[in-house]
Design a protein around this motif. Structure first.
Motif, PDB file in Angstrom:
ATOM      1  N   ASN A 354       0.828  -1.207   0.000  1.00 48.39           N
ATOM      2  CA  ASN A 354       0.000   0.000   0.000  1.00 48.39           C
ATOM      3  C   ASN A 354       0.867   1.263   0.000  1.00 48.39           C
ATOM      4  OD1 ASN A 354      -2.426   1.335  -0.006  1.00 48.39           O
ATOM      5  ND2 ASN A 354      -2.786   1.131   2.183  1.00 48.39           N
ATOM      6  N   LYS A 355       0.234   2.389  -0.276  1.00 49.10           N
ATOM      7  CA  LYS A 355       0.900   3.703  -0.270  1.00 49.10           C
ATOM      8  C   LYS A 355       2.092   3.730  -1.227  1.00 49.10           C
ATOM      9  CE  LYS A 355      -0.357   4.370   4.608  1.00 49.10           C
ATOM     10  NZ  LYS A 355       0.094   4.760   5.957  1.00 49.10           N
ATOM     11  N   ALA A 356       1.979   2.981  -2.334  1.00 49.40           N
ATOM     12  CA  ALA A 356       3.103   2.863  -3.267  1.00 49.40           C
ATOM     13  C   ALA A 356       3.373   4.154  -4.025  1.00 49.40           C
ATOM     14  CB  ALA A 356       2.828   1.732  -4.255  1.00 49.40           C
ATOM     15  N   ASP A 357       2.435   5.117  -4.016  1.00 50.44           N
ATOM     16  CA  ASP A 357       2.659   6.380  -4.722  1.00 50.44           C
ATOM     17  C   ASP A 357       3.556   7.322  -3.927  1.00 50.44           C
ATOM     18  OD1 ASP A 357       0.791   6.821  -2.723  1.00 50.44           O
ATOM     19  OD2 ASP A 357      -0.267   8.387  -3.847  1.00 50.44           O
ATOM     20  N   GLN A 358       4.002   6.878  -2.748  1.00 49.70           N
ATOM     21  CA  GLN A 358       4.885   7.724  -1.930  1.00 49.70           C
ATOM     22  C   GLN A 358       6.356   7.564  -2.312  1.00 49.70           C
ATOM     23  OE1 GLN A 358       4.088   7.006   2.225  1.00 49.70           O
ATOM     24  NE2 GLN A 358       1.958   7.697   2.088  1.00 49.70           N
ATOM     25  N   VAL A 359       6.644   6.649  -3.228  1.00 45.94           N
ATOM     26  CA  VAL A 359       8.034   6.454  -3.682  1.00 45.94           C
ATOM     27  C   VAL A 359       8.059   6.491  -5.213  1.00 45.94           C
ATOM     28  CG1 VAL A 359       8.750   5.104  -1.671  1.00 45.94           C
ATOM     29  CG2 VAL A 359       7.742   3.930  -3.626  1.00 45.94           C
ATOM     30  N   ASP A 360       9.245   6.770  -5.788  1.00 44.31           N
ATOM     31  CA  ASP A 360       9.323   6.813  -7.259  1.00 44.31           C
ATOM     32  C   ASP A 360       9.462   5.395  -7.815  1.00 44.31           C
ATOM     33  OD1 ASP A 360      12.072   6.011  -7.244  1.00 44.31           O
ATOM     34  OD2 ASP A 360      12.687   8.082  -6.893  1.00 44.31           O
ATOM     35  N   THR A 361       9.438   5.284  -9.146  1.00 46.47           N
ATOM     36  CA  THR A 361       9.401   3.970  -9.804  1.00 46.47           C
ATOM     37  C   THR A 361      10.618   3.121  -9.472  1.00 46.47           C
ATOM     38  OG1 THR A 361       8.235   5.044 -11.645  1.00 46.47           O
ATOM     39  CG2 THR A 361       9.061   2.822 -12.025  1.00 46.47           C
ATOM     40  N   GLN A 362      11.813   3.733  -9.452  1.00 45.32           N
ATOM     41  CA  GLN A 362      13.034   2.981  -9.171  1.00 45.32           C
ATOM     42  C   GLN A 362      13.016   2.441  -7.739  1.00 45.32           C
ATOM     43  OE1 GLN A 362      16.673   5.219  -9.481  1.00 45.32           O
ATOM     44  NE2 GLN A 362      17.942   3.376  -9.731  1.00 45.32           N
ATOM     45  N   GLN A 363      12.630   3.295  -6.797  1.00 51.42           N
ATOM     46  CA  GLN A 363      12.551   2.854  -5.408  1.00 51.42           C
ATOM     47  C   GLN A 363      11.516   1.734  -5.249  1.00 51.42           C
ATOM     48  OE1 GLN A 363      11.727   6.769  -3.712  1.00 51.42           O
ATOM     49  NE2 GLN A 363      13.604   6.622  -2.475  1.00 51.42           N
ATOM     50  N   LEU A 364      10.409   1.860  -5.991  1.00 53.14           N
ATOM     51  CA  LEU A 364       9.343   0.872  -5.902  1.00 53.14           C
ATOM     52  C   LEU A 364       9.849  -0.505  -6.328  1.00 53.14           C
ATOM     53  CD1 LEU A 364       6.364   0.340  -5.286  1.00 53.14           C
ATOM     54  CD2 LEU A 364       5.823   0.957  -7.643  1.00 53.14           C
ATOM     55  N   MET A 365      10.661  -0.568  -7.370  1.00 52.23           N
ATOM     56  CA  MET A 365      11.224  -1.840  -7.815  1.00 52.23           C
ATOM     57  C   MET A 365      12.087  -2.469  -6.727  1.00 52.23           C
ATOM     58  SD  MET A 365      12.276  -0.824 -11.724  1.00 52.23           S
ATOM     59  CE  MET A 365      13.246  -2.316 -11.960  1.00 52.23           C
ATOM     60  N   ARG A 366      12.899  -1.646  -6.076  1.00 53.15           N
ATOM     61  CA  ARG A 366      13.769  -2.157  -5.006  1.00 53.15           C
ATOM     62  C   ARG A 366      12.952  -2.614  -3.806  1.00 53.15           C
ATOM     63  NH1 ARG A 366      18.282   2.716  -5.413  1.00 53.15           N
ATOM     64  NH2 ARG A 366      19.327   1.942  -7.301  1.00 53.15           N
ATOM     65  N   ILE A 367      11.925  -1.821  -3.480  1.00 55.06           N
ATOM     66  CA  ILE A 367      11.062  -2.151  -2.331  1.00 55.06           C
ATOM     67  C   ILE A 367      10.321  -3.460  -2.580  1.00 55.06           C
ATOM     68  CG2 ILE A 367       8.945  -1.458  -1.132  1.00 55.06           C
ATOM     69  CD1 ILE A 367      10.013   1.479  -1.436  1.00 55.06           C
ATOM     70  N   TYR A 368       9.838  -3.647  -3.808  1.00 49.08           N
ATOM     71  CA  TYR A 368       9.129  -4.886  -4.172  1.00 49.08           C
ATOM     72  C   TYR A 368      10.052  -6.103  -3.981  1.00 49.08           C
ATOM     73  CZ  TYR A 368       6.552  -8.298  -6.983  1.00 49.08           C
ATOM     74  OH  TYR A 368       5.892  -9.417  -7.411  1.00 49.08           O
ATOM     75  N   GLY A 369      11.289  -5.974  -4.453  1.00 44.75           N
ATOM     76  CA  GLY A 369      12.264  -7.063  -4.295  1.00 44.75           C
ATOM     77  C   GLY A 369      12.551  -7.357  -2.836  1.00 44.75           C
ATOM     78  N   ALA A 370      12.720  -6.286  -2.032  1.00 46.08           N
ATOM     79  CA  ALA A 370      13.001  -6.456  -0.598  1.00 46.08           C
ATOM     80  C   ALA A 370      11.831  -7.121   0.120  1.00 46.08           C
ATOM     81  CB  ALA A 370      13.304  -5.096   0.039  1.00 46.08           C
ATOM     82  N   LEU A 371      10.608  -6.752  -0.290  1.00 44.54           N
ATOM     83  CA  LEU A 371       9.412  -7.344   0.337  1.00 44.54           C
ATOM     84  C   LEU A 371       9.333  -8.841   0.034  1.00 44.54           C
ATOM     85  CD1 LEU A 371       6.697  -7.143   1.804  1.00 44.54           C
ATOM     86  CD2 LEU A 371       5.648  -6.433  -0.353  1.00 44.54           C
ATOM     87  N   MET A 372       9.561  -9.211  -1.226  1.00 48.16           N
ATOM     88  CA  MET A 372       9.515 -10.620  -1.604  1.00 48.16           C
ATOM     89  C   MET A 372      10.584 -11.419  -0.865  1.00 48.16           C
ATOM     90  SD  MET A 372       6.955 -10.749  -3.552  1.00 48.16           S
ATOM     91  CE  MET A 372       7.063 -12.397  -4.183  1.00 48.16           C
ATOM     92  N   TRP A 373      11.746 -10.831  -0.678  1.00 50.39           N
ATOM     93  CA  TRP A 373      12.841 -11.506   0.042  1.00 50.39           C
ATOM     94  C   TRP A 373      12.452 -11.717   1.506  1.00 50.39           C
ATOM     95  CZ3 TRP A 373      16.316  -9.875   3.958  1.00 50.39           C
ATOM     96  CH2 TRP A 373      17.411 -10.725   4.170  1.00 50.39           C
ATOM     97  N   SER A 374      11.876 -10.683   2.127  1.00 51.08           N
ATOM     98  CA  SER A 374      11.464 -10.778   3.534  1.00 51.08           C
ATOM     99  C   SER A 374      10.383 -11.836   3.722  1.00 51.08           C
ATOM    100  CB  SER A 374      10.938  -9.432   4.041  1.00 51.08           C
ATOM    101  OG  SER A 374      11.942  -8.458   4.009  1.00 51.08           O
ATOM    102  N   LEU A 375       9.378 -11.829   2.821  1.00 50.97           N
ATOM    103  CA  LEU A 375       8.290 -12.797   2.928  1.00 50.97           C
ATOM    104  C   LEU A 375       8.775 -14.217   2.668  1.00 50.97           C
ATOM    105  CD1 LEU A 375       5.388 -10.910   1.111  1.00 50.97           C
ATOM    106  CD2 LEU A 375       5.494 -11.505   3.528  1.00 50.97           C
ATOM    107  N   GLY A 376       9.725 -14.369   1.751  1.00 51.56           N
ATOM    108  CA  GLY A 376      10.269 -15.694   1.437  1.00 51.56           C
ATOM    109  C   GLY A 376      10.885 -16.354   2.648  1.00 51.56           C
TER     110      GLY A 376
END
Length: 541
Positions: A354-376
């Motif tokens: 959620n609240k993904a519009d608070q970061v730019d596209t590049q940051q969003l890609m990194r955040i998505y990767g970090a989230l998947m790693w944490s959940l894994g």
């Protein structure tokens, strides 16, 4: 973002009165349910083909309950009318202008039949059958559920109730399934609307998400950057806007929350029900939860079993949304325990960034990767979990950060999530069948465990020592049971939780394995459930 699940019936008052008269005639037993057998006789007067009537029933009975209420009956009649006018009967008709202006269909011979009925009921005034309290509610209070006749079953859910009372509940009671795994089911558990559970750390937008879906606030909703929701709040349909305390809602027979009493007064004081009239809440119930603790806050222990409560709701819910904030990706110890408690409900879990519009596209890609790693690391499963990315609130999306590419992505992701939510009421009956079968298998395994432990106890002396040894080596005993009865390890309960409950019992007092009860449940799964689905499938094949 709109969630229009069931089309609004816009037929005129004149037509509505006519449909009421037709419904009362078609519903021969007056139970407010227009069943498949009744449909075959009534729809035959439309002179539509079998294939067309098959489509009419499939669209009107979107929840696959095996019957039509009055509202669904009106939709069916409108579809029949359009079919007679040459339209191809598809789901797209529900939102078309033709549907809104559809006149009553031509039903050959119906006028004559209605006239005959009126003669018999000169002194009676026709009115649509009001929603009856389910006659099946009496089954759960009757002294003997075995007296429930098959003829009183008029839907798939009714059939599940009957099977539970006659075949599954005796097994659960005999082996104390309700004390170890899940409370005994009640009538309201079967009749409950589909539920969506929201979990996440504080200020990840759980309450805002619900308000966004409803397009309005609800009683007891508080929003802020600090932890504002300090309790579990069930947001459901009601005649007026009000909040009901947890102790009150847990003892209401028509509510599916009686099982929460096992968590004690400390929890019930942190539980409430928020009721309000809303079209969406007629089909879905939302469960808002307190923010999961992180950092220093984890040192402050809750006064109730938070993980146990989330596990209880997870078993009852149809969809579980794990909400994350781009700035709060850390999975705390409490959050790990909560996610672990969702074991066995993986098919219900969806992740929302959620609240993904608070970061730019590049940051969003990194955040998505970090989230998947944490959940894994927490979930320990090879499959990648579905993650929805968006900003689920009523504010305008921040274009300066997300850009046009971000806006397009957020819109597609929101549409996908909406599609998931729209499917919940349609799949509710299928979900109940699925949960019923899962429960039956879990009850069988529980019976094997309890009877096995009983079998290991000595006949005379050293019982206390033998019991403690069994509890200490419970994981080894589980392996023995798995090998003896060829059972999958993944279906067994959590060892530590089972040990904790088992320590309060005298194993020697447990029942031996009743093979007849096990066979009854096996036959129920192999024959009774499939026959039930066959009985209440589309009457036109």
């Amino acid at each position: 973002m709109e969630l229009d699940i069931v089309p609004f019936d816009s037929c005129s008052k004149e037509y509505q009165n006519l449909y009421e008269e037709w419904f009362n005639y078609a519903d021969a037993d007056g139970d407010g349910r227009f069943t498949g057998n009744e449909a075959i006789k009534f729809f035959a007067m439309s002179n539509l083909s079998r294939q067309e009537l098959k489509q009419v029933w499939a669209i009107a009975d979107s929840k696959r309950e095996g019957y039509l209420g009055f509202k669904e009956f009106v939709i069916a009649m409108q579809l029949v009318s359009l079919g007679q006018c040459g339209y191809s009967i598809t789901h797209d008709l529900l939102t078309s202008d033709a549907m809104r202006h559809a006149k009553p269909p031509i039903m050959d011979g119906l006028d004559v039949l209605l006239t005959k009925k009126k003669r018999k009921q000169k002194d009676k005034e026709l009115s649509v059958s009001p929603p009856h309290p389910s006659p099946t509610s009496k089954w759960f209070t009757a002294k003997s559920a075995k007296k429930v006749p098959a003829s009183s079953v008029t839907s798939i859910v009714d059939g599940l109730k009957r099977l539970y009372l006659q075949k599954l509940k005796p097994l659960e009671v005999t082996y104390h399934y309700n004390d170890f795994v899940s409370p005994l089911l009640t009538n309201s558990d079967f009749d409950a609307k589909p539920m969506v559970l929201l979990l996440g750390q504080y200020s990840t937008g759980k309450t805002t998400f619900i308000k966004h879906m409803l397009k309005s606030s609800y009683p007891g909703a508080h929003i802020g950057p600090e932890p504002t929701t300090d309790r579990f709040v069930v947001v459901m349909s009601g005649p007026d806007e009000r909040s009901i305390p947890g102790n009150t809602i847990a003892v209401q027979a028509d509510m599916p929350f009686s099982g929460l009493t096992t968590f004690g007064t400390s929890f019930l004081s942190k539980f409430e029900c928020s009721q309000m009239p809303h079209p969406l809440l007629e089909h879905i119930t939302f469960v808002d939860s307190p923010g999961v603790l992180s950092g220093e806050k984890q040192r402050t222990h809750r006064q109730y079993d938070f993980t146990g409560v989330t596990s209880w709701f997870a078993a009852k819910c149809d969809l579980i949304l794990l909400l994350f904030d781009p700035h709060k990706l850390d999975v705390s110890d409490e959050f790990k325990r909560v996610i672990s408690s969702l074991r066995g409900h993986d098919d219900k879990i969806r992740v929302v960034l959620n609240k993904a519009d608070q970061v730019d596209t590049q940051q969003l890609m990194r955040i998505y990767g970090a989230l998947m790693w944490s959940l894994g690391k927490v979930l320990n499963v090879p499959e990648v979990m579905r993650v929805y990315i968006g900003s689920f609130n009523d504010k305008t999306i921040n274009d300066s950060l997300s850009g046009p590419l971000g806006n397009e992505l957020f819109q597609k992701e929101q549409d996908d999530l909406l599609s998931d939510l729209k499917d919940i009421p349609k799949k509710a009956c299928d979900r109940k069948i699925n949960e019923f079968v899962k429960r039956a298998r879990a009850a069988k395994i529980h019976a094997y465990i309890i009877s096995h432990l009983k079998k290991q106890m000595p006949a005379m002396i050293g019982k206390a020592k033998a019991q403690q040894k069994l509890i200490d080596n419970l994981d080894t005993e589980f392996v023995k049971i798995q090998k003896e009865f060829h059972l999958p390890p993944g279906d067994f309960p959590n060892v530590e939780h089972f040990k904790e409950t088992l320590s309060g019992y005298n194993i020697d007092k447990f029942e031996k394995l009743n093979k007849k009860m096990i066979q009854t449940v096996d036959d129920m799964l192999a024959y009774d459930v499939p026959n039930l689905l066959k009985t209440f499938r589309n009457p036109y094949g």
